[in-house]
Design a protein around this motif. Sequence first.
Motif, mmCIF file in Angstrom:
data_model
loop_
_atom_site.group_PDB
_atom_site.id
_atom_site.type_symbol
_atom_site.label_atom_id
_atom_site.label_comp_id
_atom_site.label_asym_id
_atom_site.label_seq_id
_atom_site.Cartn_x
_atom_site.Cartn_y
_atom_site.Cartn_z
ATOM 1 N N PHE A 13 0.817 -1.209 0.000
ATOM 2 C CA PHE A 13 0.000 0.000 0.000
ATOM 3 C C PHE A 13 0.854 1.264 0.000
ATOM 4 C CE2 PHE A 13 -2.825 3.073 2.257
ATOM 5 C CZ PHE A 13 -3.788 3.163 1.269
ATOM 6 N N ASP A 14 1.911 1.260 0.813
ATOM 7 C CA ASP A 14 2.802 2.421 0.930
ATOM 8 C C ASP A 14 4.207 1.950 0.540
ATOM 9 O OD1 ASP A 14 4.655 4.357 1.898
ATOM 10 O OD2 ASP A 14 3.254 4.995 3.453
ATOM 11 N N LEU A 15 4.605 2.239 -0.679
ATOM 12 C CA LEU A 15 5.856 1.710 -1.222
ATOM 13 C C LEU A 15 7.062 2.147 -0.401
ATOM 14 C CD1 LEU A 15 7.320 0.078 -3.376
ATOM 15 C CD2 LEU A 15 7.327 2.118 -4.823
ATOM 16 N N GLU A 16 7.171 3.412 -0.066
ATOM 17 C CA GLU A 16 8.334 3.893 0.691
ATOM 18 C C GLU A 16 8.418 3.250 2.068
ATOM 19 O OE1 GLU A 16 10.982 5.522 -0.441
ATOM 20 O OE2 GLU A 16 9.937 5.359 -2.349
ATOM 21 N N LYS A 17 7.294 3.114 2.723
ATOM 22 C CA LYS A 17 7.265 2.467 4.042
ATOM 23 C C LYS A 17 7.739 1.019 3.930
ATOM 24 C CE LYS A 17 4.129 2.090 7.981
ATOM 25 N NZ LYS A 17 2.762 2.353 8.448
ATOM 26 N N SER A 18 7.290 0.326 2.883
ATOM 27 C CA SER A 18 7.701 -1.069 2.682
ATOM 28 C C SER A 18 9.179 -1.167 2.329
ATOM 29 C CB SER A 18 6.858 -1.718 1.587
ATOM 30 O OG SER A 18 5.522 -1.833 2.023
ATOM 31 N N LEU A 19 9.659 -0.281 1.456
ATOM 32 C CA LEU A 19 11.081 -0.293 1.101
ATOM 33 C C LEU A 19 11.945 -0.067 2.341
ATOM 34 C CD1 LEU A 19 11.035 1.712 -2.246
ATOM 35 C CD2 LEU A 19 11.524 -0.728 -1.955
ATOM 36 N N ASN A 20 11.567 0.872 3.174
ATOM 37 C CA ASN A 20 12.321 1.134 4.408
ATOM 38 C C ASN A 20 12.298 -0.071 5.337
ATOM 39 O OD1 ASN A 20 13.043 3.719 3.604
ATOM 40 N ND2 ASN A 20 11.269 4.650 4.577
ATOM 41 N N PHE A 21 11.131 -0.709 5.476
ATOM 42 C CA PHE A 21 11.016 -1.881 6.340
ATOM 43 C C PHE A 21 11.935 -3.003 5.857
ATOM 44 C CE2 PHE A 21 9.325 -6.086 7.156
ATOM 45 C CZ PHE A 21 9.213 -6.074 8.543
ATOM 46 N N TYR A 22 11.863 -3.350 4.581
ATOM 47 C CA TYR A 22 12.652 -4.476 4.075
ATOM 48 C C TYR A 22 14.154 -4.192 4.109
ATOM 49 C CZ TYR A 22 8.560 -7.196 3.058
ATOM 50 O OH TYR A 22 7.410 -7.938 3.202
ATOM 51 N N LYS A 23 14.523 -2.936 3.971
ATOM 52 C CA LYS A 23 15.942 -2.578 4.098
ATOM 53 C C LYS A 23 16.400 -2.704 5.546
ATOM 54 C CE LYS A 23 19.336 0.985 3.046
ATOM 55 N NZ LYS A 23 20.246 0.167 2.304
ATOM 56 N N GLN A 24 15.632 -2.120 6.464
ATOM 57 C CA GLN A 24 16.026 -2.147 7.874
ATOM 58 C C GLN A 24 15.920 -3.552 8.468
ATOM 59 O OE1 GLN A 24 13.755 0.424 10.479
ATOM 60 N NE2 GLN A 24 15.006 -0.087 12.248
ATOM 61 N N HIS A 87 17.082 -11.405 15.954
ATOM 62 C CA HIS A 87 15.968 -11.366 16.906
ATOM 63 C C HIS A 87 15.991 -10.058 17.691
ATOM 64 C CE1 HIS A 87 13.466 -12.460 20.381
ATOM 65 N NE2 HIS A 87 12.850 -13.273 19.514
ATOM 66 N N VAL A 88 17.167 -9.634 18.126
ATOM 67 C CA VAL A 88 17.290 -8.366 18.853
ATOM 68 C C VAL A 88 16.828 -7.203 17.973
ATOM 69 C CG1 VAL A 88 18.950 -6.732 19.852
ATOM 70 C CG2 VAL A 88 19.092 -9.167 20.434
ATOM 71 N N LEU A 89 17.303 -7.155 16.734
ATOM 72 C CA LEU A 89 16.901 -6.088 15.808
ATOM 73 C C LEU A 89 15.390 -6.057 15.628
ATOM 74 C CD1 LEU A 89 17.370 -3.912 13.586
ATOM 75 C CD2 LEU A 89 17.571 -5.825 11.972
ATOM 76 N N HIS A 90 14.804 -7.197 15.380
ATOM 77 C CA HIS A 90 13.369 -7.253 15.117
ATOM 78 C C HIS A 90 12.553 -6.943 16.368
ATOM 79 C CE1 HIS A 90 14.616 -9.866 11.529
ATOM 80 N NE2 HIS A 90 14.495 -8.601 11.156
ATOM 81 N N LYS A 91 13.080 -7.308 17.523
ATOM 82 C CA LYS A 91 12.408 -6.948 18.779
ATOM 83 C C LYS A 91 12.439 -5.424 18.952
ATOM 84 C CE LYS A 91 11.384 -9.200 22.914
ATOM 85 N NZ LYS A 91 10.326 -10.124 22.622
ATOM 86 N N GLU A 92 13.602 -4.806 18.652
ATOM 87 C CA GLU A 92 13.708 -3.345 18.734
ATOM 88 C C GLU A 92 12.778 -2.660 17.743
ATOM 89 O OE1 GLU A 92 17.861 -2.590 18.097
ATOM 90 O OE2 GLU A 92 18.415 -3.176 20.138
ATOM 91 N N MET A 93 12.594 -3.261 16.576
ATOM 92 C CA MET A 93 11.687 -2.714 15.569
ATOM 93 C C MET A 93 10.220 -2.971 15.912
ATOM 94 S SD MET A 93 13.617 -3.737 11.998
ATOM 95 C CE MET A 93 12.280 -3.042 10.982
#
Length: 123
Positions: A13-24, A87-93
Motif C-alpha cells: 500500500f505504501d511503497l516507501e514504508k515497505s522499502l524502508n522496512f525491508y531494508k532495515q 531477533h534483537v533487531l526485530h524486537k527493537e523494531m
Amino acid sequence: MKFTFAHNNINVFDLEKSLNFYKQALGLVETRRKEASDGSFILVFLGDDTTPHKLELTWLRDRTEPYDLGDNEIHIAFTADDYEAAHVLHKEMDCICYENESMGIYFIEDPDGYWVEILPQKR
C-alpha cells in the motif's frame, strides 16, 4: 525441462514504508524498478546481494485502502547468519508477530501485514 525461482511478488500500500522496512529488517536492496508510463503502478525488485531470488513489491496508484490478506496463510522465509542479533533487531523494531521457540523460529510482520519467517542458518 528445468524451472528455477525468479521472484515472489507482494502488493504493498505504501511503497516507501515497505522499502524502508525491508531494508532495515532484512537488509534487502533495490535491484530493479519499473514504472508504468502512465504512473499507474511501480514494481520494485529487492535482492539480498547473495542469491539470485528477488522479492517484487507492486504499488498500484489507484489503490485507496490497505490490502485484505484474508487468513494470511502464506509467507516468505529468510535464514539469518546471526539469528540472535536478528531477533534483537526485530524486537527493537517491534515487528515480531509470532515466536515458536520449540522450533527455533519466529515471524516478523511487514507494514502490510505479510509475515516473514526468520530461521537460523543452521538448524
